[in-house]
Design a protein around this motif. Structure first.
Motif, short mmCIF file in Angstrom:
data_model
loop_
_atom_site.label_atom_id
_atom_site.label_comp_id
_atom_site.label_asym_id
_atom_site.label_seq_id
_atom_site.Cartn_x
_atom_site.Cartn_y
_atom_site.Cartn_z
N ILE A 100 -1.09 14.56 5.19
CA ILE A 100 -1.58 14.65 6.88
C ILE A 100 -2.14 15.90 7.44
CG2 ILE A 100 -1.05 14.35 9.00
CD1 ILE A 100 1.14 12.16 8.20
N TYR A 101 -1.24 17.17 6.84
CA TYR A 101 -1.77 18.37 7.37
C TYR A 101 -2.86 18.78 6.74
CZ TYR A 101 2.98 18.95 9.03
OH TYR A 101 4.20 18.84 9.82
N VAL A 102 -3.35 18.47 5.44
CA VAL A 102 -4.51 18.71 4.83
C VAL A 102 -5.80 18.38 5.42
CG1 VAL A 102 -5.73 18.55 2.66
CG2 VAL A 102 -3.46 19.44 2.50
N PHE A 103 -5.33 16.85 5.82
CA PHE A 103 -6.38 15.95 6.46
C PHE A 103 -6.74 16.92 7.92
CE2 PHE A 103 -9.01 12.63 7.87
CZ PHE A 103 -8.68 12.22 9.07
N LEU A 104 -5.66 17.18 8.54
CA LEU A 104 -5.70 17.76 9.94
C LEU A 104 -6.62 19.14 9.76
CD1 LEU A 104 -2.53 16.96 11.73
CD2 LEU A 104 -4.91 15.99 12.45
N LEU A 106 -9.99 20.20 11.56
CA LEU A 106 -9.99 21.32 12.43
C LEU A 106 -11.70 22.22 11.69
CD1 LEU A 106 -6.73 22.41 13.00
CD2 LEU A 106 -8.12 21.67 14.66
N MET A 107 -11.35 22.42 10.50
CA MET A 107 -12.64 23.17 9.84
C MET A 107 -13.82 22.60 10.09
SD MET A 107 -11.15 25.18 6.38
CE MET A 107 -10.44 23.56 5.61
N HIS A 108 -13.87 21.21 9.96
CA HIS A 108 -15.22 20.61 10.29
C HIS A 108 -15.65 20.62 11.65
CE1 HIS A 108 -18.33 17.58 10.18
NE2 HIS A 108 -17.88 17.15 11.15
N LEU A 168 -12.82 30.50 9.89
CA LEU A 168 -12.88 28.77 10.26
C LEU A 168 -11.43 28.55 10.70
CD1 LEU A 168 -14.64 27.04 7.43
CD2 LEU A 168 -15.19 27.17 9.58
N ILE A 169 -11.20 27.81 11.86
CA ILE A 169 -10.15 27.34 12.09
C ILE A 169 -9.74 26.18 11.32
CG2 ILE A 169 -9.03 26.17 14.35
CD1 ILE A 169 -10.97 27.64 15.91
N GLY A 170 -8.37 26.30 10.86
CA GLY A 170 -8.03 24.99 10.00
C GLY A 170 -7.86 25.87 8.68
N LEU A 171 -8.49 26.81 8.28
CA LEU A 171 -8.39 27.48 6.93
C LEU A 171 -7.01 27.93 6.55
CD1 LEU A 171 -9.72 28.36 4.45
CD2 LEU A 171 -10.68 30.35 5.50
N GLY A 172 -6.60 28.66 7.51
CA GLY A 172 -4.93 29.21 7.19
C GLY A 172 -4.17 28.10 7.22
N ALA A 173 -4.40 26.99 8.30
CA ALA A 173 -3.38 26.07 8.54
C ALA A 173 -3.36 25.20 6.93
CB ALA A 173 -3.91 24.93 9.42
N LEU A 174 -4.50 25.00 6.42
CA LEU A 174 -4.69 24.46 4.95
C LEU A 174 -3.90 25.05 4.00
CD1 LEU A 174 -6.19 22.31 3.24
CD2 LEU A 174 -7.74 23.98 2.68
N SER A 175 -4.27 26.52 3.85
CA SER A 175 -3.60 27.26 2.81
C SER A 175 -2.06 27.30 2.95
CB SER A 175 -4.46 28.47 2.82
OG SER A 175 -4.29 29.10 3.88
N LYS A 176 -1.79 27.44 4.14
CA LYS A 176 -0.23 27.84 4.54
C LYS A 176 0.74 26.68 4.24
CE LYS A 176 -0.13 32.45 6.77
NZ LYS A 176 -1.49 32.91 6.23
N SER A 177 -0.09 25.58 5.00
CA SER A 177 0.66 24.41 4.65
C SER A 177 0.88 23.79 3.14
CB SER A 177 0.02 23.17 5.48
OG SER A 177 -1.13 22.97 4.91
#
Lengths: 272, 158
Positions: free
Chosen positions: A19-23, A27-29, B70-79
């Motif tokens: 789920i987190y990867v998808f979110l 967000l990046m999109h 990019l918003i979400g890049l840090g979220a992706l790598s850290k999760s």
């Protein structure tokens, strides 16, 4: 314990991670900071509060040192010299900025660097000027030495600057003598690259590179850097030109934001 | 919520503020430790992959909003890092658990970050690996070891 990869993927944690990867990809999109504005506002406000506390503590420490200086004559003279140097350097930086303002007759917004982003390998700048100071996205940011970057995100009281040494930064530039146009980019090294300069164009070492004025973001003739290395192969259409940036990105304290974005580059110039 | 969780929340906030305001003063040639990553690994080792990936996602989003990438890049790598830290740490001996977990998952974090952020751009992986990933990771592990062994007793108190 024997390593059993299967166990890694057999639990609820993996579902959560999915789920987190998808979110994150979502967000990046969209990459829309406006939708998460509240979080952004709060976090940058907190950063500014602590940056100001750090600044006040630093000033308080200076006053303590000055009191000590008065008691011991030798130490006083040394500390006074050091303090004068700091103020003189700050004065020189601010004079440069004012001088630049007079020469170009742009409207400026002065801002202080209060923090830096947490990206790896690059350093975006957090400034203490925001929407309430008329800062808008895509406004160029400069200092007395030249172009620093552009505003990429704005909250009511702070803004974030994307600097030239950022792999997402591309700036339309021009060689000052030949007037040939190219694009300034960065590939992770300690210099900038001037791309798309034809092999037939004469380029000199030390030639100044400035903004071309062809983009809607950067006004013309803002100094970017100087040519430090030129490479050319027989089979390349373009020269490979390295540009040493004019701005020292490691030591930025004060900057100026040009009020140009959204109004057209000519509309904000004061008339002579 | 237990007292220990509050300690970790406090640590996350301090790490976040320090990373944004003060880290530039201890930068060496643009190399800097990732304090938020260090706390995520510590948290994940303690509470497991679910909590770890959640903490990574939240801190990643907040960090992204205060940066230019990019918003979400840090979220992706850290999760992903939080998940891996919680999952893999139990395979290491307790004495070297934190260092090895941080080194391994830190490498994954940096790799994912640079892989996504340089997609479609003319970047040399030789430079990314030896100029950015390895020095940043080394600095992070060094600082992480210091922080961990300094704080571990305080964190273990209930």
């Amino acid at each position: 314990m024997k390593f059993t990869p299967f166990l890694l993927f057999y639990r609820k944690p993996l579902f959560l991670l999915t789920i987190y990867v998808f979110l994150s990809l979502l967000l990046m999109h969209f990459n829309d900071p406006a939708s998460l504005r509240v979080i952004s506002n709060i976090s940058l406000q907190v950063v500014e509060v602590f940056a100001n506390i750090r600044h006040d503590i630093s000033l308080w420490k200076d006053y303590q040192e000055e009191a000590h200086r008065l008691r011991e004559e030798n130490a006083r003279l040394k500390l006074a010299n050091q303090r004068s140097r700091e103020m003189m350097l700050e004065n020189m930086r601010l004079k440069k900025l004012l001088n630049l303002g007079e020469n170009h007759q742009y409207n400026f917004i002065a801002a202080r660097v209060i923090g830096s982003g947490i990206e790896l390998g690059i350093r975006s700048l957090i400034l203490d000027a925001g929407e309430s100071d008329s800062v808008r996205e895509n406004m160029p940011v400069i200092n007395g030495d030249g172009l620093v970057g552009k505003i990429i995100s704005v909250t009511p009281d702070q803004s974030i600057t994307q600097v030239l040494m950022d792999h997402n930064s591309l700036v339309s530039a021009r060689l000052e003598i030949s007037r040939e146009s190219g694009v300034i980019g960065w590939d992770g090294r300690s210099w900038l690259n001037l791309q798309y300069i034809s092999r037939d164009v004469a380029v000199s070492f030390g030639e100044v590179v400035v903004t071309s004025g062809l983009s809607r973001i950067y006004p013309p003739d803002l100094r970017i850097g100087v040519v430090s290395h030129i490479e050319q192969n027989d089979y390349d259409l373009f020269k490979k030109i390295r540009v040493t940036p004019s701005v020292n990105f490691e030591a930025l304290e004060e900057v100026m934001i040009l009020k140009t974005a959204g109004l057209g580059l000519t509309e904000n110039l004061t008339s002579e | 919520m237990s007292k220990k969780i509050w300690k970790y929340i406090f640590l996350f906030m301090v790490a976040f503020l320090f990373q944004l305001i003060f880290i530039r003063y201890i930068e060496i040639l643009r190399w800097k430790p990732d304090l938020i990553l260090i706390v995520i690994v510590m948290f994940s080792i303690e509470y497991g992959p679910s909590y770890g990936s959640t903490a990574g996602f939240i801190t990643g989003v907040v960090g992204d909003l205060a940066s230019s990438h990019l918003i979400g890049l840090g979220a992706l790598s850290k999760s992903i890092t939080g998940y891996l830290s919680g999952s893999l740490s139990r395979y290491f001996k307790e004495r070297s658990q934190f260092i090895l977990t941080l080194a391994l998952t830190g490498f994954v974090h940096h790799f994912i970050y640079f892989l996504v952020s340089t997609l479609g751009k003319d970047f040399s992986w030789h430079i990314i690996m030896f100029v950015y990933i390895i020095p940043n990771l080394f600095y992070t592990v060094l600082v992480g070891a210091f922080i961990y062994y300094f704080l571990i007793n305080w964190l273990k108190e209930e």
